[in-house]
Design a protein around this motif. Structure first.
Motif, PDB file in Angstrom:
ATOM      1  N   ALA A   1      -0.221   6.262  12.111  1.00  0.00           N
ATOM      2  CA  ALA A   1      -0.828   5.388  10.927  1.00  0.00           C
ATOM      3  C   ALA A   1      -2.249   5.602  10.946  1.00  0.00           C
ATOM      4  O   ALA A   1      -3.131   5.593   9.725  1.00  0.00           O
ATOM      5  N   SER A   2      -3.008   5.875  12.040  1.00  0.00           N
ATOM      6  CA  SER A   2      -4.330   5.994  12.225  1.00  0.00           C
ATOM      7  C   SER A   2      -4.835   7.097  11.509  1.00  0.00           C
ATOM      8  O   SER A   2      -6.257   7.053  11.205  1.00  0.00           O
ATOM      9  N   VAL A   3      -4.025   8.062  11.470  1.00  0.00           N
ATOM     10  CA  VAL A   3      -4.614   9.337  10.686  1.00  0.00           C
ATOM     11  C   VAL A   3      -3.939   9.362   9.347  1.00  0.00           C
ATOM     12  O   VAL A   3      -4.093  10.661   8.548  1.00  0.00           O
ATOM     13  N   GLY A   4      -3.450   8.385   8.785  1.00  0.00           N
ATOM     14  CA  GLY A   4      -3.222   8.367   7.367  1.00  0.00           C
ATOM     15  C   GLY A   4      -1.657   9.029   6.875  1.00  0.00           C
ATOM     16  O   GLY A   4      -1.449   9.432   5.758  1.00  0.00           O
ATOM     17  N   LYS A   5      -0.857   9.218   7.906  1.00  0.00           N
ATOM     18  CA  LYS A   5       0.511   9.732   7.816  1.00  0.00           C
ATOM     19  C   LYS A   5       1.337   8.769   7.016  1.00  0.00           C
ATOM     20  O   LYS A   5       2.186   8.247   7.935  1.00  0.00           O
ATOM     21  N   ILE A   6       1.270   8.752   5.781  1.00  0.00           N
ATOM     22  CA  ILE A   6       2.449   7.793   5.355  1.00  0.00           C
ATOM     23  C   ILE A   6       3.752   8.439   5.246  1.00  0.00           C
ATOM     24  O   ILE A   6       4.755   7.933   4.969  1.00  0.00           O
ATOM     25  N   THR A   7       3.760   9.726   5.232  1.00  0.00           N
ATOM     26  CA  THR A   7       5.116  10.652   5.515  1.00  0.00           C
ATOM     27  C   THR A   7       4.980  11.421   6.673  1.00  0.00           C
ATOM     28  O   THR A   7       3.786  11.856   7.054  1.00  0.00           O
TER      29      THR A   7
END
Length: 399
Positions: A159-165
């Motif tokens: 989540a902290s690196v923006g991995k929504i998938t």
């Protein structure tokens, strides 16, 4: 007939890769990462306060000044501010960006505030109570390696690196197959000569721990019907888990049917108890792995944990490793077979001790609820002494 060690070795030779797929962030929980994850910026991305208190310039304090005029209050979530006079301070909350011209945070417990003046009672050192930019990880470094099991901790990193998938290892399609005319659905009251289908339900429940929702197929003791339905299952699924029909009975058609359908027999029957009639093979074309367990409840349950689960872990790239426990009491072995005995475990002074549970053999389903797992005892002339270290297969998360 082969030994348990040889059977285990052969099973592990046929681990498989089921590919990759992209899933949503939360759906990746308890899945295996199929990509490396890199920091898209420094961790943390800015100098941040780790305490509620005041931010000061330490050089001012070193000059003997301990009373600072408060220029404002800084909550977390606002852009960086700048201290206009290094003789002053900002009140700062945990997680807030450290203001420019400051380098030290003094927590409220070490100051007194009166009339917008903060008086310091004590300071340990310059730079205290600050989580400095990039002190955890620098931009571009690997945060998670490919092949990592994703737990709640890894979800936070993703989540902290923006991995929504997230790209993860694909889970296999599994069908759990029961055979036998004596079996009826759980919802039906059995007649005196019948029993409810429980083995495959236990297998489906065990697979849920691996995030796998397995299909269930029940087939009667009819060779032609068995052949037709298993043939379709081989085409549709990556793995078949069967319960029953592998012994020497006149209605135990499974071994013959599987070989007729092009499933290469890797072995049939193992020098072990319970689970001796275990049959394992791989389809020559589809590469579908077939684990055909004996029909007794404990036999099915044991073979799932000692063969299938390690095989599955290795197939997913998690790599199974042996676990061991210490015997709390002496156990005498009077068998030429490798024995898998149910045990309760407990921690005593940092040691994991196992105590054998008495049971009525491979049909005693109730003993499974009492057991934390099974110990593996290979044949030998002398008893296994109290304090002996033996292999252990956990069946409960509490282990």
């Amino acid at each position: 007939m082969i030994t348990y060690d040889e059977a285990f070795r052969r099973v592990m030779l046929y681990t498989n890769d089921f590919g990759e797929e992209t899933v949503s962030l939360l759906d990746s929980t308890n899945r295996v990462l199929a990509e490396s994850i890199h920091a898209d910026r420094d961790f943390p991305p800015f100098d941040r306060s780790t305490k509620d208190g005041i931010a000061i310039n330490y050089a001012t304090f070193e000059k003997g000044i301990n009373a600072f005029k408060i220029e404002g209050v800084l909550p977390a979530g606002i852009p960086q501010q700048k201290l206009s006079d290094i003789n002053n301070c900002f009140e700062i909350m945990t997680g807030a960006v450290l203001p420019a011209n400051t380098d030290t945070v003094v927590m409220y417990e070490d100051i007194e505030i009166k009339d917008d003046i903060a008086t310091i009672k004590s300071v340990s050192n310059e730079g205290q109570n600050i989580h400095f930019k990039g002190s955890d990880k620098k931009e571009g470094v690997t945060l998670l390696d490919k092949g990592t099991l994703i737990t709640a901790a890894e979800i936070g990193i993703l989540a902290s690196v923006g991995k929504i998938t997230v790209l993860v290892k694909k889970l296999p399609k599994i069908c759990v197959i029961s055979t036998g005319d004596e079996l009826v659905p759980v919802s039906i009251k059995p007649l005196p000569h019948q029993i409810r289908t429980s083995n495959v339900i236990s297998l489906q429940a065990a697979l849920l721990k691996e995030n796998i929702i397995a299909d269930h197929l029940h087939i009667t003791d009819n060779k032609k019907v068995l052949e037709d339905r298993v043939s379709k299952a081989i085409d549709e699924y990556d793995i078949l888990l069967l319960s029953g029909g592998v012994s020497k009975g006149k209605f135990d058609f499974i071994p013959e049917v599987l070989e007729d359908l092009g499933v290469e027999k890797i072995f049939h029957k193992v020098l072990q108890r319970p689970g001796k009639p275990f049959w394992f093979g791989v389809h020559e074309v589809s590469k579908t792995a077939v684990f055909s367990f004996p029909g007794n409840p404990v036999s099915t349950f044991v073979n799932y944990h000692i063969y299938f689960k390690p095989w599955f872990k290795n197939s997913m790239g998690l790599f199974y490793s042996d676990k061991y426990v210490i015997l709390e009491n002496e156990i005498k072995i009077q068998s030429s077979l490798t024995l898998f005995l149910p045990v309760k475990i407990k921690w005593v002074e940092g040691k994991l001790l196992a105590n054998k549970i008495e049971n009525n053999g491979s049909g005693d389903l109730t003993c499974l609820t009492e057991a934390d797992g099974f110990i593996c005892l290979t044949p030998k002339d002398l008893a296994y002494k109290e304090g002996a270290l033996v292999p252990f297969f956990a069946t409960k998360h509490t282990c």
